[in-house]
Design an enzyme around this catalytic site. Structure first.
Site, PDB file in Angstrom:
ATOM      1  N   HIS A 134       8.416  12.785  46.732  1.00  0.00           N
ATOM      2  CA  HIS A 134       9.663  12.357  46.020  1.00  0.00           C
ATOM      3  C   HIS A 134      10.959  13.112  46.435  1.00  0.00           C
ATOM      4  CE1 HIS A 134      12.374  11.098  42.580  1.00  0.00           C
ATOM      5  NE2 HIS A 134      12.031   9.731  43.189  1.00  0.00           N
ATOM      6  N   LYS A 136      13.878  14.986  48.659  1.00  0.00           N
ATOM      7  CA  LYS A 136      15.057  14.533  49.749  1.00  0.00           C
ATOM      8  C   LYS A 136      15.566  16.088  50.399  1.00  0.00           C
ATOM      9  CE  LYS A 136      14.587  11.047  46.724  1.00  0.00           C
ATOM     10  NZ  LYS A 136      14.315  11.052  45.188  1.00  0.00           N
ATOM     11  N   ASP A 141      18.719  23.098  62.288  1.00  0.00           N
ATOM     12  CA  ASP A 141      18.874  24.409  62.992  1.00  0.00           C
ATOM     13  C   ASP A 141      18.692  25.506  62.125  1.00  0.00           C
ATOM     14  OD1 ASP A 141      19.276  22.890  65.431  1.00  0.00           O
ATOM     15  OD2 ASP A 141      21.417  23.328  65.519  1.00  0.00           O
ATOM     16  N   HIS A 313      21.173   7.258  39.351  1.00  0.00           N
ATOM     17  CA  HIS A 313      19.958   7.727  40.039  1.00  0.00           C
ATOM     18  C   HIS A 313      19.928   9.265  40.116  1.00  0.00           C
ATOM     19  CE1 HIS A 313      17.332   8.285  43.676  1.00  0.00           C
ATOM     20  NE2 HIS A 313      16.531   7.222  43.057  1.00  0.00           N
ATOM     21  N   LYS A 315      20.048  13.231  39.266  1.00  0.00           N
ATOM     22  CA  LYS A 315      19.092  14.389  38.866  1.00  0.00           C
ATOM     23  C   LYS A 315      19.732  15.697  38.796  1.00  0.00           C
ATOM     24  CE  LYS A 315      16.347  11.624  41.414  1.00  0.00           C
ATOM     25  NZ  LYS A 315      16.216  10.218  40.400  1.00  0.00           N
ATOM     26  N   ASP A 320      26.273  26.432  30.586  1.00  0.00           N
ATOM     27  CA  ASP A 320      27.687  27.136  30.202  1.00  0.00           C
ATOM     28  C   ASP A 320      28.491  27.096  31.668  1.00  0.00           C
ATOM     29  OD1 ASP A 320      26.562  27.956  27.925  1.00  0.00           O
ATOM     30  OD2 ASP A 320      25.508  29.926  28.761  1.00  0.00           O
TER      31      ASP A 320
END
Length: 420
Positions: A134, A136, A141, A313, A315, A320
């Protein structure tokens, strides 16, 4: 003609198993840029790839054959043809509909294409539902890295329509990119060298560093081996330290009791706690599951917003004025107990403020706020049911490990590409 597409085993360590079991420490002196939605993310990633001179590492859960997917394919093919080493790791569930021709064109150009846990459909039904890749991550380089929740698909662009996703990623430049590069290379099964700063598990760095210099970044991840709870523990630790504010925006919110308790406890001691949940979910069950927990949180002063403009979608979270996290991990049983996930922890005042302003705008202009109930109904019953469901899901890694589609294996398979 036939082209080989590599097949990555479920949770099977690469040859350098020691590298995989290392923790990554806090790296100072980084530049972190927030990328909101595909409009910011795709141009940044594609431009970095076009400028690549040596190597492109890419991991993604979803790659579709739409305008975004075809643009990515063209960029990767062009890079490989000019001599750049390109390794693409795809999830067998999320990318299960990619055509042999699409993958074949990549492989023919010299791109190394790897599929995590592919499985043929049985009577039209997929069997590789659990333990998904899952993450991404893109590293170019070993100099610039991207990580977040955005897949390579057109539904992350506003012109996709009402179903376009609201999401976040970050671009990282600086010493932390070495950790992203090391991790992505190790997870692809390649040999990697260890260096000072990559620590053994018994020397795990704190999710909340004692020094407060801006530009601090730490990579954390979860697998089904030695790092099962790292992302969850980072959230819990940060919540326990909160003094002023907490904002969590999460697409699929159904955490276990320990994390819920820390959210509640923060609100009880006077911390301003806001949750941004799905109001227009792409999966209805996600909304129903989250709402089982609302009464428990509302009664102690947690403010809950539901984002209603389009599917959420993201996350992301902040605590603080200087702690933030962005990545692929939801706060639900799939992400916290089954999937292979990766987040970055960020200690940076400017980035924290930028993320806060984005989420505050979202909450103020595009959300409905759940009313506080003076006499919450059935909150104890809902919490009990939620507790049981979550911890049944916790055992899924062991249960799904018995299924044939999830036995560790590493072997190539042949995909027929179209003749040109």
């Amino acid at each position: 003609m036939s082209v080989a597409v590599e097949h990555i085993a479920t949770d099977q360590p690469p040859d350098d198993a020691k590298a995989r079991d290392l923790d990554y420490g806090w790296q100072p002196g980084n530049r972190i840029e927030l990328l909101e939605n595909g409009e910011a993310y795709f141009p940044a990633v594609f431009e970095a790839m076009r400028q690549a001179q040596r190597e492109i590492l890419l991991e993604t859960f979803i790659l579709f054959e739409d305008k975004v997917g075809h643009e990515l394919q063209g960029i990767l093919i062009e890079a490989a043809q000019r001599g750049v080493k390109v390794i693409v790791s795809l999830d067998g569930f999320g990318c299960g509909e990619l055509s042999p021709a699409f993958l074949g064109e990549l492989a023919e150009a010299g791109v190394t294409v790897q599929m995590f846990d592919p499985a043929a459909k049985i009577v039209g039904i997929r069997t590789n539902w659990f333990r998904r890749l899952h993450r991404k991550i893109v590293v170019v380089d070993a100099a610039v890295g991207f990580i977040g929740g955005i897949n390579f698909s057109a539904d992350h662009l506003a012109d996709f329509g009402p179903e376009a996703k609201q999401d976040y990623a970050v671009q990282v430049s600086g010493p932390a990119v070495a950790d992203l590069h090391h991790f992505a290379l190790a997870q692809s099964g390649r040999q990697v060298r260890t260096r000072r700063g990559w620590r053994r598990r018994q020397q795990r760095p704190s999710p909340w560093p004692t020094h407060t210099d801006d530009g601090l970044v730490r990579l954390i991840y979860r697998d089904n081996l030695q790092h099962r709870d790292d992302i969850e523990e980072a959230y819990i630790h940060a919540l326990s330290k909160a003094q002023k504010r907490v904002v969590i925006a999460n697409a699929y919110f159904f955490p276990g009791y320990r994390l819920l308790r820390e959210i509640r406890n923060a609100a009880r001691r006077g911390v301003q706690v806001q949750l941004i949940m799905q109001g227009q979910p792409d999966v209805l069950l996600a909304k129903l599951a989250a709402r089982m927990l609302y009464d428990y949180l509302l009664k102690d002063g947690v403010v809950i917003h539901e984002y209603c403009q389009r599917p959420l979608h993201g996350k992301v979270a902040l605590v603080d004025d200087d702690w933030s996290t962005v990545g692929s991990s939801n706060l639900d049983p799939l992400s916290l107990s089954l999937n292979l996930e990766a987040n970055v922890l960020i200690r940076d005042h400017a980035f924290n403020q930028q993320l806060y302003q984005s989420l505050e705008t979202l909450a103020r202009n595009h959300c409905q706020t759940m009313p506080e109930k003076r006499k919450p109904r059935l909150w104890l019953w809902r919490l009990t049911v939620g507790f049981l469901v979550f911890h049944v899901m916790r055992h899924f890694p062991a249960l799904t490990g018995w299924l044939p589609a999830h036995k560790p294996r590493l072997k190539p398979f042949e995909s027929q590409a179209h003749e040109h």
